[in-house]
Structure formats: C-alpha cells, structure tokens
Design an enzyme around this catalytic site. Structure first.
Site, PDB file in Angstrom:
ATOM      1  N   LYS A   1       0.973  -1.184  -0.002  1.00  7.89           N
ATOM      2  CA  LYS A   1       0.038  -0.223  -0.065  1.00  7.89           C
ATOM      3  C   LYS A   1       0.869   1.290  -0.043  1.00  7.89           C
ATOM      4  O   LYS A   1       1.638   1.587   1.037  1.00  7.89           O
ATOM      5  CB  LYS A   1      -0.913  -0.092   1.261  1.00  7.89           C
ATOM      6  CG  LYS A   1      -1.968   1.179   1.019  1.00  7.89           C
ATOM      7  CD  LYS A   1      -2.561   1.770   2.499  1.00  7.89           C
ATOM      8  CE  LYS A   1      -1.604   2.811   2.790  1.00  7.89           C
ATOM      9  NZ  LYS A   1      -1.382   4.096   2.012  1.00  7.89           N
TER      10      LYS A   1
ATOM     11  N   GLY B   1       7.224   5.016   7.750  1.00  8.00           N
ATOM     12  CA  GLY B   1       6.453   6.191   7.860  1.00  8.00           C
ATOM     13  C   GLY B   1       6.713   6.736   9.113  1.00  8.00           C
ATOM     14  O   GLY B   1       7.834   6.669   9.746  1.00  8.00           O
ATOM     15  N   SER B   2       5.534   7.427   9.725  1.00  4.35           N
ATOM     16  CA  SER B   2       6.086   8.163  10.981  1.00  4.35           C
ATOM     17  C   SER B   2       5.923   7.170  12.308  1.00  4.35           C
ATOM     18  O   SER B   2       5.462   6.231  12.150  1.00  4.35           O
ATOM     19  CB  SER B   2       4.835   9.292  11.273  1.00  4.35           C
ATOM     20  OG  SER B   2       3.566   8.648  11.096  1.00  4.35           O
TER      21      SER B   2
ATOM     22  N   THR C   1       2.315   6.179  13.063  1.00  2.00           N
ATOM     23  CA  THR C   1       1.851   5.191  12.540  1.00  2.00           C
ATOM     24  C   THR C   1       2.361   3.915  12.844  1.00  2.00           C
ATOM     25  O   THR C   1       1.938   2.806  12.784  1.00  2.00           O
ATOM     26  CB  THR C   1       1.749   5.509  11.038  1.00  2.00           C
ATOM     27  OG1 THR C   1       1.300   6.943  10.666  1.00  2.00           O
ATOM     28  CG2 THR C   1       0.833   4.683  10.140  1.00  2.00           C
ATOM     29  N   GLY C   2       3.939   3.795  13.158  1.00  2.00           N
ATOM     30  CA  GLY C   2       4.561   2.728  13.351  1.00  2.00           C
ATOM     31  C   GLY C   2       3.887   2.094  14.591  1.00  2.00           C
ATOM     32  O   GLY C   2       3.817   0.773  14.624  1.00  2.00           O
TER      33      GLY C   2
ATOM     34  N   GLU D   1      10.245   1.214  10.333  1.00  2.00           N
ATOM     35  CA  GLU D   1      11.170   2.235  10.126  1.00  2.00           C
ATOM     36  C   GLU D   1      10.634   3.779   9.953  1.00  2.00           C
ATOM     37  O   GLU D   1       9.958   3.900   9.218  1.00  2.00           O
ATOM     38  CB  GLU D   1      11.933   1.745   8.643  1.00  2.00           C
ATOM     39  CG  GLU D   1      12.698   0.820   8.666  1.00  2.00           C
ATOM     40  CD  GLU D   1      12.934   0.031   7.231  1.00  2.00           C
ATOM     41  OE1 GLU D   1      13.722   0.764   6.664  1.00  2.00           O
ATOM     42  OE2 GLU D   1      12.475  -1.175   7.226  1.00  2.00           O
TER      43      GLU D   1
ATOM     44  N   CYS E   1      13.511  11.131   5.970  1.00  2.00           N
ATOM     45  CA  CYS E   1      13.549  10.828   7.341  1.00  2.00           C
ATOM     46  C   CYS E   1      14.988  10.995   7.994  1.00  2.00           C
ATOM     47  O   CYS E   1      14.853  11.186   9.233  1.00  2.00           O
ATOM     48  CB  CYS E   1      13.401   9.343   7.322  1.00  2.00           C
ATOM     49  SG  CYS E   1      14.305   8.223   6.164  1.00  2.00           S
TER      50      CYS E   1
ATOM     51  N   GLU F   1      10.128  16.352  14.511  1.00  2.00           N
ATOM     52  CA  GLU F   1      10.500  16.007  13.340  1.00  2.00           C
ATOM     53  C   GLU F   1       9.599  16.938  12.156  1.00  2.00           C
ATOM     54  O   GLU F   1       8.401  16.726  12.404  1.00  2.00           O
ATOM     55  CB  GLU F   1      10.023  14.753  12.749  1.00  2.00           C
ATOM     56  CG  GLU F   1      10.654  14.268  11.318  1.00  2.00           C
ATOM     57  CD  GLU F   1      10.224  12.970  11.019  1.00  2.00           C
ATOM     58  OE1 GLU F   1       9.405  12.139  11.390  1.00  2.00           O
ATOM     59  OE2 GLU F   1      11.016  12.370  10.292  1.00  2.00           O
TER      60      GLU F   1
HETATM   61  P1  NAD Z   1       2.444   8.320   7.855  1.00  2.00           P
HETATM   62  O1  NAD Z   1       3.045   7.401   8.880  1.00  2.00           O
HETATM   63  O2  NAD Z   1       1.634   9.480   7.777  1.00  2.00           O
HETATM   64  O3  NAD Z   1       2.503   7.679   6.500  1.00  2.00           O
HETATM   65  C1  NAD Z   1       3.085   6.286   6.018  1.00  2.00           C
HETATM   66  C2  NAD Z   1       2.024   5.392   5.409  1.00  2.00           C
HETATM   67  O4  NAD Z   1       1.243   4.900   6.706  1.00  2.00           O
HETATM   68  C3  NAD Z   1       1.236   5.813   4.345  1.00  2.00           C
HETATM   69  O5  NAD Z   1       1.091   4.967   3.513  1.00  2.00           O
HETATM   70  C4  NAD Z   1      -0.229   5.954   5.050  1.00  2.00           C
HETATM   71  O6  NAD Z   1      -1.267   5.836   4.102  1.00  2.00           O
HETATM   72  C5  NAD Z   1      -0.105   4.815   6.204  1.00  2.00           C
HETATM   73  N1  NAD Z   1      -0.810   5.171   7.395  1.00  2.00           N
HETATM   74  C6  NAD Z   1      -1.006   6.279   8.113  1.00  2.00           C
HETATM   75  N2  NAD Z   1      -2.057   6.354   8.680  1.00  2.00           N
HETATM   76  C7  NAD Z   1      -2.318   4.893   9.072  1.00  2.00           C
HETATM   77  C8  NAD Z   1      -3.125   4.174   9.733  1.00  2.00           C
HETATM   78  N3  NAD Z   1      -3.879   4.776  10.874  1.00  2.00           N
HETATM   79  N4  NAD Z   1      -3.096   2.722   9.925  1.00  2.00           N
HETATM   80  C9  NAD Z   1      -2.302   2.226   8.738  1.00  2.00           C
HETATM   81  N5  NAD Z   1      -1.753   2.901   7.989  1.00  2.00           N
HETATM   82  C10 NAD Z   1      -1.392   4.120   7.986  1.00  2.00           C
HETATM   83  O7  NAD Z   1       4.081   8.843   7.077  1.00  2.00           O
HETATM   84  P2  NAD Z   1       3.947   9.863   5.853  1.00  2.00           P
HETATM   85  O8  NAD Z   1       3.724  11.366   6.187  1.00  2.00           O
HETATM   86  O9  NAD Z   1       3.636   9.415   4.530  1.00  2.00           O
HETATM   87  O10 NAD Z   1       5.854  10.070   5.647  1.00  2.00           O
HETATM   88  C11 NAD Z   1       6.506  10.733   6.522  1.00  2.00           C
HETATM   89  C12 NAD Z   1       7.388   9.987   7.716  1.00  2.00           C
HETATM   90  O11 NAD Z   1       7.987   8.752   7.223  1.00  2.00           O
HETATM   91  C13 NAD Z   1       8.270  10.721   8.355  1.00  2.00           C
HETATM   92  O12 NAD Z   1       8.291  10.411   9.878  1.00  2.00           O
HETATM   93  C14 NAD Z   1       9.631  10.133   7.779  1.00  2.00           C
HETATM   94  O13 NAD Z   1      10.503  10.352   8.984  1.00  2.00           O
HETATM   95  C15 NAD Z   1       9.178   8.668   7.846  1.00  2.00           C
HETATM   96  N6  NAD Z   1      10.238   7.986   6.968  1.00  2.00           N
HETATM   97  C16 NAD Z   1      11.073   7.049   7.433  1.00  2.00           C
HETATM   98  C17 NAD Z   1      12.013   6.591   6.868  1.00  2.00           C
HETATM   99  C18 NAD Z   1      12.928   5.360   7.419  1.00  2.00           C
HETATM  100  O14 NAD Z   1      13.517   4.708   6.551  1.00  2.00           O
HETATM  101  N7  NAD Z   1      13.011   5.253   8.732  1.00  2.00           N
HETATM  102  C19 NAD Z   1      12.205   6.597   5.301  1.00  2.00           C
HETATM  103  C20 NAD Z   1      11.122   7.636   4.820  1.00  2.00           C
HETATM  104  C21 NAD Z   1      10.274   8.141   5.585  1.00  2.00           C
END
Ligand code: NAD
Length: 498
Positions: free
Chosen positions: A191, A244-245, A248-249, A267, A302, A400
């Site tokens: 996704k 992602g964030s 959400t993780g 991650e 990130c 962040e």
């Molecule tokens: P996000 O957590 O909002 O979204 C990431 C993914 O999670 C998206 O596909 C989103 O649709 C999904 N998501 C969001 N809410 C969800 C929920 N309630 N349940 C299930 N899935 C959900 O993050 P973002 O704004 O897309 O990306 C930015 C973040 O990603 C920053 O915090 C950045 O540091 C992080 N990031 C980390 C790395 C790494 O390797 N550590 C790499 C790139 C980005």
C-alpha cells in the site's frame, strides 16, 4: 535526459498517461466500492488522475491472491536462478522506462525531476538488480551436530508480506521493501502513500512484464486509516514492513497484537544531528553537505540532518556559509532542471511545516527563509529556512518537521555535543565533521543512531543496512540483513544411521 530543457520535461509530462487502478492478481482493477481519490500535483494543484480508493475488501482480495500464489509455489518455489533472471529483467525494464518513472514521482509529490532521474529511478533499478544478484549467492547452514544427525538451518520465506510506504521517496521506498521480500520468495501486497501511488502502480505493471507471476506482487492504493489498517489487521499477512511516521509505526505494532501477531518492522521518523567541530579542515565541504543534508528533497527525508550542532568558535562563520548556500537553493518548478528545490508534498504538510516556522520566528533567530512562496502563482513551496541559536528544548530542535527547516545549536565541548545529539527520542542517523581521527571514532561510537556518517552526510548504499534506534524503529532495509525480516529461520533435523 540529463540535457533535457524545462520545455522538454514539460512536454514529456504532458504526454504521460497514468495507471490509477489497483493491481491485484496480475490485473488492473477498480476498487470494489468503485470509489476513487485524486492524485494531485503539489507544484500546480492540478489533478493528475483519479486513483482507486482501496479498502478492506480490496486488501483481502490482494492478500488472497498473494497467499494463493505463495502456496502453489509459482514464485516461492521457483528455482533461485530463474527468480533472479526475472528480477534482473525488472531492473532492466525500470532503466528502459527511467524517464517515465522519474516523472511519475516528480509530478506526484513535487521532487525535482533532476533528482528523480539521477537518484530515485536509477536507484530503484539498482536495488532490484542488487537483490536479484543476491538470490543465488546466499547459502544456508549445517549445524555441527556430529554423526547420526544432520541439522539444516535454512532461511525460508514467510509467506505474504504487507508493505506500507511513505510519500517522500515513493518508488524507492516501494522498491526497498518489494525487492528484498520478492528476492526471498515471498508474495507482496503493497500500500503506497495516498499522496504518491503512481510509480508503485507502474512498477507492478513492469514487474508483470518482467515475468513476476500473477498474484505475487499486488498494489492497493488507498488511505492509511482504511487500506493501511486493513493490511495491519489482516489475519493472513505474515509480516508487515512499514516506513512512515513514528505514530503510525506504533499503530502497526498494535494492529499486530490485535490480530495474528504478524512480524512488524517499523522504520520511522528522525531528527538527525550533524556535529561540526572546529578541527574540521574543509568547512566549505561541511557547509555544502550540511545544506544538502537538510534541503535535499525539500527536507522531506527521514534521515535529514535537521539539527546542526556547531562548535561555538566557528559557529557564526559557518552559519554565514550556510545562509549563502540556502539562498542559492530557492524553490522552483520541479520540472525545471535549473530549480534547486521542489514542492512540498501537499497542502497539509506545507501548513504543518509553516506552523513550526511561524512559532520559531517567536522563539529563535530566523537568519534566512521563513516564507511560503508560490511558483508561477501556484503550488506548495517553502523557502530553505535556517534558525540560529535554537534552544535545545525548542520544538524546532526536538520535533520532526519534515521540511526545509534547519535548527543551529552551538556547543562548547565534545561531551556537550554528544549529549545534546543523543537527547532525542529518535536515533536514525547522525553526522560528524572532524579531522581528528580519535575524535571521529570516539564520537561515532557514542552516537545512538542506525547510521553515523563521518565527514559526509546520509551515507547510504545497497550494501549497508539502513534503519534506526529508539523511536526511529528497528526494521532494517537494504543489504543482506534485509532478508532477516522477510525470512524465518527453519531447522530441519534428519536422523540417519551413522
Ligand atoms: P505516515 O505515517 O503518515 O504514512 C506512512 C504510510 O502509513 C502511508 O502509506 C499511510 O497511508 C499509512 N498510514 C497512515 N496512517 C495509518 C493508519 N492509521 N493505519 C495504517 N496505515 C496508516 O508518514 P508519511 O507522512 O507518509 O511519511 C513521513 C514519515 O515517514 C516521516 O516521519 C519520515 O521520517 C518517515 N520515513 C522514515 C523512513 C525510514 O526509513 N526510517 C524513510 C522515509 C520516511
């Protein structure tokens, strides 16, 4: 492509067609609900294409297809050399379609076309090739049990891998997950972020063209709270690889506990420190890379070096160098090869960054930037922004921001610099600039970060693991270590007459 003009890129973008349907079981299909959402170009605000808004029903269709493919062995039990050939073909197809893949990411989330075509798209081809080449070079183990017993310890694919990815490097984040998971023999349901689903959908089509069998690689675009959550809660997903964030993780860890205890590999976010010591001989190189470390990809990285700790004796001179570099990186049309910074991914992210900037103007010393701007009267753009003399407890130094905003903090001693650098909930990356070898080793040793770069920033390669410590998560992408999360260790113990 490297010599294309702005007009060349604009006319190629205008001629592009988009795939907006989900890719399930080898076919492009609408969401079961028939719903769509718009994919929007943040540089112009214009709609690129409607995209299938998948929800739990579509996720289930994708997981069922992935499970069926895994069980019948069309990919999972294909000879390693054959799997390798298919993935090498996919790498070639990405190279053949480099221009299109780069344009999709640039249009979808605002990154510079010059970066997409030199970094993201070739990176995706390289990572698929790297994992393809690894497939028939990784050996398993035989335990030293002695006569009468033969104990084989092998790594076996887990089954169905759910991958949920962010929007900042859409193609590469999809690749980092899919390439390693597929190389290990799994089926994948991906996704992509709702802000940037287009390159992943095209990748799925190229994968099918390369020979990845139906059902093995599925892409379900949609929103986090529906499609993302459905993957996280699905009872038949064996492993959930998430980037992602941090917030959400944490949700994905909960989803696992509420469902089938699937492995979750988060991650997540970062607030990476960059430490510049006065004994660094090439302060111009340090300034170049400090600017790159925060302003590359609009700061939407990130591991962005968003906290800059500079030894007080050189701080003012160093900040002057940074201001000059920031001012030379004003945002422009992402399709213009002369632009030095692209658009912020969307309106919501732009407003979120600007809230930090506006608060920062009251609490720290703004030395350059600080404004939202438009390009040709449109779009989501923010100037490269630097705050000096930021207090260590200021949100500018702790949270962040995920945008082109740098916080400069002076230090007096090595110990103070390391203590402040480690005083963060995050631990993704860190950088150190010094020509004192002992200091480089000492400080690197003490920094709590998944990657420490010395006399550079954000060092990264397919050969080395990438991931964090603390609340930056514990999953690792890249390198052979990535196989650890997509495989289970299996012992097969055979008794024989010695
Ligand atoms: P996000 O957590 O909002 O979204 C990431 C993914 O999670 C998206 O596909 C989103 O649709 C999904 N998501 C969001 N809410 C969800 C929920 N309630 N349940 C299930 N899935 C959900 O993050 P973002 O704004 O897309 O990306 C930015 C973040 O990603 C920053 O915090 C950045 O540091 C992080 N990031 C980390 C790395 C790494 O390797 N550590 C790499 C790139 C980005």
């Amino acid at each position: 492509m490297l010599d294309y003009s702005h007009d060349d890129w604009k006319s190629r973008a205008a001629g592009l067609s988009f795939r907006g349907q989900a890719f399930i079981d080898g076919k492009f299909v609408d969401a079961a609900s028939g719903k769509t959402f718009d994919s929007i170009n943040p540089a112009t605000g214009s709609v690129l294409t409607p995209v299938a808004e998948c929800d739990a029903e579509d996720v289930s269709r994708a997981v069922t297809a992935a499970r069926t493919a895994f069980e019948d062995g069309r990919w999972s039990r294909m000879a390693p050399g054959d799997r390798k050939a298919v993935m090498l073909k996919l790498a070639d197809l990405i190279r053949d379609n480099l221009e299109e893949m780069a344009l999709l990411d640039s249009l979808d989330m605002g990154k510079l076309i010059t970066d997409a075509v030199t970094v993201d798209a070739p990176g995706s081809a390289h990572f698929f090739q790297w994992y393809a080449e690894a497939i028939d070079k990784v050996y398993d183990e035989v335990a030293p049990t002695g006569p009468g017993d033969l104990a084989l310890v092998s790594r076996v694919p887990l089954g169905v891998v759910g991958a949920v990815t962010p929007w900042n490097f859409p193609l590469d984040m999809a690749t980092w997950k899919a390439a390693a998971a597929l190389a290990a023999g799994n089926s994948v349901a991906l996704k992509p972020a709702e802000q940037s689903p287009l390159s992943a959908l095209r990748l799925a089509e190229l994968a099918a063209e390369a020979g990845i069998p139906d059902g093995v690689f599925n892409v379900v675009p949609g929103f986090g709270a529906t499609a993302g959550q459905a993957l996280g809660l699905h009872m038949d997903v064996d492993c959930l690889a998430f980037t992602g964030s941090t917030a959400t993780g944490k949700l994905f860890m909960q989803y696992s506990g509420q469902s089938n205890l699937k492995q979750v590999w988060p991650e997540t976010g970062g607030k990476s420190p960059n430490l510049v010591f006065a004994d660094c001989e090439d302060l111009d190189a340090a300034a170049d890379m400090a600017a790159f470390g925060i302003f590359f990809n609009q700061g939407e990285v990130c591991s962005a070096n968003s906290r800059l700790y500079v030894e007080r004796s050189i701080k003012d001179a160093f900040v002057e160098k940074l201001i000059a570099r920031a001012q030379a990186m004003q945002p422009g049309d992402p399709l213009d090869p002369a632009s030095k910074m692209g658009a912020i991914v969307d309106e919501k992210q732009t407003q979120g960054i600007m809230r930090f900037v506006e608060d920062g103007k009251k609490t720290a010393n703004l030395v350059t930037g600080g404004d939202r701007v438009t390009v040709e009267g449109k779009g989501c753009f923010i100037q490269p922004t630097i705050f000096d003399d930021v207090a260590h407890d200021n949100p500018l130094a702790r949270d962040e921001i995920f945008g082109p905003v740098l916080s400069v903090i002076p230090f007096d001693t090595e110990d103070q610099a390391v203590t402040m650098a480690n005083d963060s909930v995050y631990g993704l990356a860190a950088s150190v600039w010094t020509d004192n070898l002992s200091r480089a080793c000492r400080v690197s040793d003490r920094l709590m970060a998944g990657t420490v770069s010395v006399n550079t920033v954000d060092a990264l390669s397919a050969m080395t693991p990438f991931g964090g410590m603390k609340q930056s998560g514990f999953g690792r992408d890249l390198s052979l270590h990535s196989f650890e999360k997509y495989t289970a260790l299996k012992t097969t113990w055979i008794k024989y007459k010695a």
